[in-house]
Write a protein that holds these residues in place. Sequence first.
Motif, PDB file in Angstrom:
ATOM      1  N   PRO A 100       0.814  -1.225   0.000  1.00 35.69           N
ATOM      2  CA  PRO A 100       0.000   0.000   0.000  1.00 35.69           C
ATOM      3  C   PRO A 100       0.844   1.270   0.000  1.00 35.69           C
ATOM      4  N   GLU A 101       1.987   1.240   0.701  1.00 35.14           N
ATOM      5  CA  GLU A 101       2.840   2.431   0.779  1.00 35.14           C
ATOM      6  C   GLU A 101       3.462   2.801  -0.557  1.00 35.14           C
ATOM      7  N   HIS A 125       1.789   2.687  -3.422  1.00 33.85           N
ATOM      8  CA  HIS A 125       0.771   3.251  -4.306  1.00 33.85           C
ATOM      9  C   HIS A 125       0.844   4.782  -4.240  1.00 33.85           C
ATOM     10  N   TYR A 177      -1.153   6.769  -1.648  1.00 30.62           N
ATOM     11  CA  TYR A 177      -0.740   6.797  -0.245  1.00 30.62           C
ATOM     12  C   TYR A 177      -0.130   8.157   0.105  1.00 30.62           C
ATOM     13  N   THR A 178       0.740   8.652  -0.761  1.00 30.69           N
ATOM     14  CA  THR A 178       1.354   9.968  -0.514  1.00 30.69           C
ATOM     15  C   THR A 178       0.313  11.074  -0.532  1.00 30.69           C
ATOM     16  N   ALA A 188      -2.824  10.751   0.261  1.00 28.89           N
ATOM     17  CA  ALA A 188      -3.615  10.627   1.478  1.00 28.89           C
ATOM     18  C   ALA A 188      -2.901  11.286   2.651  1.00 28.89           C
ATOM     19  N   SER A 193      -6.639   3.949   7.674  1.00 26.09           N
ATOM     20  CA  SER A 193      -6.195   2.752   6.967  1.00 26.09           C
ATOM     21  C   SER A 193      -7.287   2.298   6.014  1.00 26.09           C
ATOM     22  N   TYR A 213      -6.366   4.265  -3.990  1.00 32.10           N
ATOM     23  CA  TYR A 213      -5.558   3.718  -2.898  1.00 32.10           C
ATOM     24  C   TYR A 213      -6.444   3.061  -1.837  1.00 32.10           C
TER      25      TYR A 213
END
Length: 544
Positions: free
Chosen positions: A57-58, A60, A63-64, A66, A78, A133
């Motif tokens: 997930p990190e 994707h 993620y940044t 979010a 999460s 994400y």
Amino acid sequence: MLFLLVLLTGMIGVAFYWFNQDSVDVIPLPVVKPLAPHVSLEWESKELPSGARDQRPEDHPGYTLAIQRCTRCHLLPSPSQVPRNTWPFVLTWMSNYLGYTNIYGPFQNNVDSALMPSEPVMEESDLRTLSEYFLVFASDEAQEDQVPGIADPVPLAQFRPTKPPMDLPADELITLTHWDAGQQNFYIGRGAYHALQVFDRTGRLMLNKSCDSEPVGVEALDNGFRLSLLGDFLEDKERGQVMDVTVSDNDQLQSKILVEGYHRLTQTLSVDLNQDGHEDLLLVGFGAGVLGRVSIFWGNESGRFESETVLLDVAGALNAKVHDMDGDGRLDVLILTAQQYQELLWFRQDANGSFSREVLIKQFAGYGYNQFDLVDWDKDGRMDLLMVNGNNMEIKNAPLKPYHGIRILLRKGEGLEFEERHFYPMHGAIKAVAEDFDLDGDMDLAAIAFYPDWSLDNPQTFVYLENKGAQGLQASVPTQEHWGRWMTMDTGDFNRDGFPDILLGGAYVKHGVHSDYQEQYQQLPHPSLMIMENLRGDQANSKP
């Protein structure tokens, strides 16, 4: 009207198209729909490339995004926090704070317009990436936690559900249940009627007082009581009040307003915070949106409360406790907050009487805090924490959340750090009390829930958790015959047998009941009040 139809069409399209797809590699993504002078969202389905869910997930790009956008207001959620089929609703809701307007239909009372930017703060492509994400890495449905040390509930044996002596009709909205042990009186707040009724222990009506709004708190006075009024049940019109209701020398009932025009009021504590010999008032105003307040009104020698110190000036405060947490001889204030700030705050009183703020516990948005208490669970002379989270009111047909429930957190060392000792999962938990119900020397728990698992024949809305020491907590629940949707709870030795009993107050509204189970809900019992009579007293008194 067009705005609303577009919103609903988009949401319905997601429900009927995406959630009926056989492939788990199809997700909905938002598409911007211009609606002058705003822009809104619709949702369209997208097939994911092979292996999309296999990456971290990190890694994707969403993620940044979010981290950049979501953490401006709360901790990073999460993707597993809610099931995949709930994320389009949550993302449509949260997109209001990114400049994509959706304030009608189910979002009408859940969006604070004061926080909405006048135009989008991120590009549509970034919004799609951020949404992807959460939807790619979410679970198909909420997974129940398996908690070691918690046995399945057994039938309730220590308490006998009993109709109380007060004769109230079913289906009420009870906003206050309070037992005055000194006067041996029950205080009942009948929210729908804006009335406070006082009964003696035999059920005889002693007082029927009409109020401006819902009664939510009572504190005993020498010749009467201090009464807190909510203001408004569903919104904040700043009508919260605190008043003293006393009996005059000629036996006339008189009311004296101490504070009025306050934010939606959930709690009042009367305590001499600065230890100057004059009682002060600590008011917890949950408010609404971003507007709320927790204040100290300082008492003076004339008995007035005029000078105000604001501890917290945002919405969401739930309840507070006063205690010297660091052993310096000065009283501190702990406040639990909800909404975007799911935090337990410590306001440490300094030597000059000012307060410094520290966050003791912080959880993610949507955690659902409802209440906390201080209790010396392990009998080491230091206060531990009883924490309750279970709010599930914002989303229609909200998913069950396995992290909802009752927790005991023990204090570690000499500082203010806590670690979890017990967790009892309870969907929609709203309140818990800690007391030695069986008088065996340790603390037990009683808890109620307002948003249970409605799919059960007997949705769990009351549980007794007996402390079995090293064996953990043993849960017991009443049968369906004695079911109720409880919102308030108090304890006391109502029958004078030496063992604490429990008084429950019901609140029967359609809100928060899953639409698939409304008919079943209506067929369940709807008692307005119930007493859980502690049978240990009978057992003790029957011994030769």
